[in-house]
Design a protein around this motif. Structure first.
Motif, PDB file in Angstrom:
ATOM      1  N   VAL A  10       0.737  -1.049   0.027  1.00  0.00           N
ATOM      2  CA  VAL A  10       0.168   0.033   0.169  1.00  0.00           C
ATOM      3  C   VAL A  10       1.001   1.183   0.019  1.00  0.00           C
ATOM      4  CG1 VAL A  10      -1.957  -1.013   1.106  1.00  0.00           C
ATOM      5  CG2 VAL A  10      -0.247   0.005   2.495  1.00  0.00           C
ATOM      6  N   ALA A  11       2.040   0.873   0.511  1.00  0.00           N
ATOM      7  CA  ALA A  11       3.191   2.320   0.414  1.00  0.00           C
ATOM      8  C   ALA A  11       3.113   2.667  -1.042  1.00  0.00           C
ATOM      9  CB  ALA A  11       4.235   1.994   1.205  1.00  0.00           C
ATOM     10  N   LYS A  12       3.187   1.869  -1.855  1.00  0.00           N
ATOM     11  CA  LYS A  12       3.522   2.159  -3.235  1.00  0.00           C
ATOM     12  C   LYS A  12       2.212   2.395  -4.098  1.00  0.00           C
ATOM     13  CE  LYS A  12       7.515  -0.881  -3.286  1.00  0.00           C
ATOM     14  NZ  LYS A  12       8.480  -2.078  -4.146  1.00  0.00           N
ATOM     15  N   LEU A  13       1.022   2.413  -3.708  1.00  0.00           N
ATOM     16  CA  LEU A  13      -0.117   2.550  -4.264  1.00  0.00           C
ATOM     17  C   LEU A  13      -0.401   4.158  -4.173  1.00  0.00           C
ATOM     18  CD1 LEU A  13      -2.471  -0.250  -3.218  1.00  0.00           C
ATOM     19  CD2 LEU A  13      -1.196   0.001  -5.273  1.00  0.00           C
ATOM     20  N   CYS A  14      -1.032   4.685  -5.283  1.00  0.00           N
ATOM     21  CA  CYS A  14      -1.146   6.234  -5.257  1.00  0.00           C
ATOM     22  C   CYS A  14      -2.420   6.503  -6.059  1.00  0.00           C
ATOM     23  CB  CYS A  14       0.036   6.866  -5.343  1.00  0.00           C
ATOM     24  SG  CYS A  14      -0.516   8.811  -5.318  1.00  0.00           S
ATOM     25  N   VAL A  15      -3.498   6.548  -5.760  1.00  0.00           N
ATOM     26  CA  VAL A  15      -4.812   6.757  -6.611  1.00  0.00           C
ATOM     27  C   VAL A  15      -4.756   8.268  -7.196  1.00  0.00           C
ATOM     28  CG1 VAL A  15      -6.234   4.712  -5.821  1.00  0.00           C
ATOM     29  CG2 VAL A  15      -6.504   7.030  -4.981  1.00  0.00           C
ATOM     30  N   CYS A  16      -4.356   9.085  -6.603  1.00  0.00           N
ATOM     31  CA  CYS A  16      -4.388  10.526  -7.032  1.00  0.00           C
ATOM     32  C   CYS A  16      -3.206  10.936  -7.921  1.00  0.00           C
ATOM     33  CB  CYS A  16      -4.587  11.395  -6.009  1.00  0.00           C
ATOM     34  SG  CYS A  16      -3.000  11.237  -4.610  1.00  0.00           S
ATOM     35  N   ASP A  17      -2.150  10.001  -8.330  1.00  0.00           N
ATOM     36  CA  ASP A  17      -1.004  10.161  -9.063  1.00  0.00           C
ATOM     37  C   ASP A  17      -1.500  10.269 -10.566  1.00  0.00           C
ATOM     38  OD1 ASP A  17       1.407  10.629 -10.320  1.00  0.00           O
ATOM     39  OD2 ASP A  17       2.159   8.914  -9.382  1.00  0.00           O
ATOM     40  N   LEU A  18      -1.899  11.133 -11.013  1.00  0.00           N
ATOM     41  CA  LEU A  18      -2.315  11.127 -12.338  1.00  0.00           C
ATOM     42  C   LEU A  18      -1.519  11.841 -13.605  1.00  0.00           C
ATOM     43  CD1 LEU A  18      -6.049  12.767 -11.544  1.00  0.00           C
ATOM     44  CD2 LEU A  18      -5.215  10.187 -11.533  1.00  0.00           C
ATOM     45  N   LEU A  19      -0.616  12.567 -13.058  1.00  0.00           N
ATOM     46  CA  LEU A  19       0.078  13.312 -14.169  1.00  0.00           C
ATOM     47  C   LEU A  19       1.663  12.492 -14.112  1.00  0.00           C
ATOM     48  CD1 LEU A  19      -0.299  17.071 -13.120  1.00  0.00           C
ATOM     49  CD2 LEU A  19      -1.300  15.900 -14.904  1.00  0.00           C
ATOM     50  N   VAL A  20       2.119  12.254 -15.457  1.00  0.00           N
ATOM     51  CA  VAL A  20       3.344  11.543 -15.425  1.00  0.00           C
ATOM     52  C   VAL A  20       4.614  12.328 -15.060  1.00  0.00           C
ATOM     53  CG1 VAL A  20       4.786  10.045 -17.015  1.00  0.00           C
ATOM     54  CG2 VAL A  20       2.171  10.034 -17.193  1.00  0.00           C
ATOM     55  N   CYS A  43       1.011  11.077  -1.759  1.00  0.00           N
ATOM     56  CA  CYS A  43       1.478   9.735  -1.936  1.00  0.00           C
ATOM     57  C   CYS A  43       2.335   9.778  -3.463  1.00  0.00           C
ATOM     58  CB  CYS A  43       0.620   8.813  -1.786  1.00  0.00           C
ATOM     59  SG  CYS A  43      -0.931   8.912  -3.051  1.00  0.00           S
ATOM     60  N   ASP A  44       2.330  10.905  -3.881  1.00  0.00           N
ATOM     61  CA  ASP A  44       2.883  11.076  -5.345  1.00  0.00           C
ATOM     62  C   ASP A  44       4.264  10.924  -5.236  1.00  0.00           C
ATOM     63  OD1 ASP A  44       3.544  11.449  -7.733  1.00  0.00           O
ATOM     64  OD2 ASP A  44       2.242  13.185  -8.127  1.00  0.00           O
ATOM     65  N   PRO A  45       4.873  10.047  -5.672  1.00  0.00           N
ATOM     66  CA  PRO A  45       6.420   9.810  -5.554  1.00  0.00           C
ATOM     67  C   PRO A  45       7.189  11.048  -6.329  1.00  0.00           C
ATOM     68  CG  PRO A  45       5.779   8.131  -6.916  1.00  0.00           C
ATOM     69  CD  PRO A  45       4.411   8.907  -6.463  1.00  0.00           C
ATOM     70  N   ASP A  46       6.647  11.808  -7.435  1.00  0.00           N
ATOM     71  CA  ASP A  46       6.987  12.858  -7.960  1.00  0.00           C
ATOM     72  C   ASP A  46       7.132  14.075  -7.307  1.00  0.00           C
ATOM     73  OD1 ASP A  46       7.699  11.320 -10.263  1.00  0.00           O
ATOM     74  OD2 ASP A  46       5.290  11.388 -10.780  1.00  0.00           O
ATOM     75  N   CYS A  47       6.519  14.128  -6.048  1.00  0.00           N
ATOM     76  CA  CYS A  47       6.529  15.608  -5.168  1.00  0.00           C
ATOM     77  C   CYS A  47       7.839  15.591  -4.243  1.00  0.00           C
ATOM     78  CB  CYS A  47       5.267  15.508  -4.242  1.00  0.00           C
ATOM     79  SG  CYS A  47       3.662  15.625  -5.512  1.00  0.00           S
ATOM     80  N   SER A  48       8.559  16.670  -4.270  1.00  0.00           N
ATOM     81  CA  SER A  48       9.377  16.908  -3.337  1.00  0.00           C
ATOM     82  C   SER A  48       8.877  17.650  -1.883  1.00  0.00           C
ATOM     83  CB  SER A  48      10.446  17.636  -4.157  1.00  0.00           C
ATOM     84  OG  SER A  48       9.915  19.147  -4.320  1.00  0.00           O
ATOM     85  N   GLU A  49      10.034  17.856  -1.160  1.00  0.00           N
ATOM     86  CA  GLU A  49       9.583  18.124   0.190  1.00  0.00           C
ATOM     87  C   GLU A  49       9.078  19.803  -0.053  1.00  0.00           C
ATOM     88  OE1 GLU A  49       9.544  16.984   3.033  1.00  0.00           O
ATOM     89  OE2 GLU A  49      10.269  15.066   2.174  1.00  0.00           O
TER      90      GLU A  49
END
Length: 528
Positions: free
Chosen positions: A1-11, A20-26
């Protein structure tokens, strides 16, 4: 579940407020105002599972995201301990048609119906049941077998055109209509418009047993002209086949009505067919055919049903009354249904002139689910006597034989004692004492109010309507003696109200303790 992100829509880009978007920084998190998806879980039906919880620490400078991984416990008493059926967790990839597998796919999916279950779910009945070929009696819904297949009841499947692949089910009353393509030049070669097509195969009296067979006899033949008039043919034993005659084709089958007689053990002992034959001209390219099948148990009186089992909206309420001389309730109801032609609960029927005296005898059946109101006007003169007037109005409101019982279900039989509900009549002075000692005052009935309480019974997927209570309330009014030569007009009314009492209890209702659980419709998928 730590790798799931349903709101990550933009590549390769940060989605706003997606914690939960991995593309977001601090730096991106410091600009967020909230987490659009605060909790990410897997299957909510699991008893225990991991949950990824996201939040924002707005007091920090700059604001930062907080991520925690916790154990989530399902509070429901119905939960999945382990998802060990892997096939249920994924969609099966569809098989792509190719030149090699096209014939096999067409055979499997090309019919009007096909099984949606994979081959791995099938059960080897031959190995589990060594007596699979033994004789069985017919059960409800089982296709009626013939020597060459099953009894056909053509019906529209996808479009309005007739399909002969519809089997008639045992004890399943059906009525269908469909369109059949036929031309005058080729009418003699179309099997489905010939009488022989519907009676040439014998019915198996019991399943899988070819020794006992029942021939389909012709009960009646009705001939319909091009103008629509119908004539009953006396010689019903003569087979009439389609024949081209000048620019017409006669003896075309327009309708077939099967009637099956069976025993209480599920054995078919007789089968009859009634035909409606017609003619077509050269301008006709197709005809509409109608088909019907009904069942009657031997040594019983057929009674029209209003549902099977629950009532169908728009069909009459089935009722019975208590004749004299029957000691038991079973005989009471059986006699009631045998002597009452329609076995229905009725109310007064309104007439165009609104004259109550002219409306005597005109009744209309009470249809399930239909709230009804009918009425008339009564003109009273000084010459009218109280007692006969009150009795006339009472007969007008209740009818000559007001039923004492109403069937709980649309298919309740007379011998099923507990499937009949008594009609509770509130007796007022109009029926207890028609008139009093004072000749100047008179109590006459002016309204009959019938309330039918029903509930949904059985499965939540396919609930059946069941009547649980019927009340009839008669309201009276006081009629004063009129002076000589004076007249008075009063309204007389009948009404029927249906009340659904199957709604859940109000909050705070003190009843037996229950578990307030609502399961998803696919909770046990793929198991039944």
């Amino acid at each position: 579940v730590a790798k799931l992100c349903v709101c990550d829509l933009l590549v390769a880009q940060c989605d706003v407020n997606c914690c939960c978007d991995p593309d977001c920084s601090e730096a991106d998190f410091s600009l967020f105002t909230t987490c659009s998806v605060p909790v990410v879980t897997g299957d909510s039906r699991l008893c225990t599972q991991k949950a990824a919880v996201y939040s924002l620490d707005v007091e920090a400078n700059p604001p930062e995201r907080i991520f925690t991984l916790t154990d989530l416990v399902n509070p429901s008493v119905f939960c999945i301990h382990a998802a060990n059926y892997k096939q249920a967790l994924y969609f099966s990839p569809p098989e792509i048609p190719t030149a090699e597998n096209f014939d096999q796919l067409l055979k499997e999916f090309g019919g009007a119906t096909f099984s949606a279950e994979p081959d791995s779910w099938s059960i080897d009945t031959e190995s589990q049941n060594p007596d699979a070929n033994e004789t069985y009696r017919y059960e409800y819904g089982v296709p009626i077998q013939t020597v060459d297949g099953f009894l056909r009841l053509p019906s529209p499947v996808v479009s309005s055109w007739c399909s002969d692949a519809n089997p008639a089910g045992f004890l399943v009353n059906q009525a269908t209509k469909c369109i059949r393509a036929v031309r005058v030049e080729t009418c003699g070669s179309v099997e489905a418009v010939s009488m022989l097509f519907y009676i040439n195969s014998s019915i198996l009296a019991v399943k899988n047993e070819f020794v006992f067979q029942v021939n389909i006899t012709v009960q009646s033949i009705v001939v319909q002209s091009l103008s629509g008039t119908r004539t009953l043919i006396n010689e019903s034993d003569v087979l009439r086949l389609p024949v081209p005659l000048d620019e017409l084709c006669i003896n075309i089958v327009l309708g077939v009505s099967y009637h099956i007689t069976y025993t209480d053990t599920g054995e078919i002992i007789a089968a009859a067919a009634s035909f409606v034959l017609g003619a077509i001209n050269k301008a006709a390219l197709s005809i509409q055919q109608s088909f019907e099948i009904s069942f009657t148990q031997v040594n019983t009186t057929p009674v029209p049903l209003s549902g099977n089992p629950g009532y169908v909206v728009g069909l009459p309420l089935r009722a019975g009354f208590r004749p004299q001389g029957y000691p038991s309730l079973v005989k009471i109801l059986f006699a009631a249904l045998s002597t009452n032609r329609y076995s229905q609960l009725t109310i007064m029927q309104s007439t165009s002139n609104q004259d109550c005296l002219a409306a005597q005898g005109a009744r209309t059946p009470i249809l399930f689910g239909y709230n009804m109101v009918s009425g008339c006007k009564l003109r009273i003169t000084a010459a009218m006597k109280c007692q006969p007037l009150s009795q006339t109005l009472l007969d007008l409101l209740k009818g000559q034989n007001f039923p004492e019982y109403v069937a709980s279900f649309g298919n309740s039989q007379a011998q099923d004692v507990f499937e009949w509900v008594p009609v509770i009549t509130h007796l007022h002075t109009a029926e207890q004492r028609i008139y009093n000692t004072f000749q100047s005052l008179c109590q006459i009935p002016v309204s009959l109010e019938i309330e039918v309480k029903w509930t949904k019974y059985g499965s939540l997927v396919n609930p059946q309507a069941r009547i649980v209570n019927v009340t009839a309330a008669i309201t009276t009014t006081t009629l004063k003696q009129l002076p000589s030569g004076r007249q008075r007009t009063i309204p007389v009314m009948s009404s029927v109200v249906f009340t659904d009492i199957s709604s859940p209890a109000e909050p705070g209702y003190k009843a037996w303790p229950t578990i307030n659980v609502k399961l998803p419709f696919d909770f046990f998928f793929p198991f039944v």
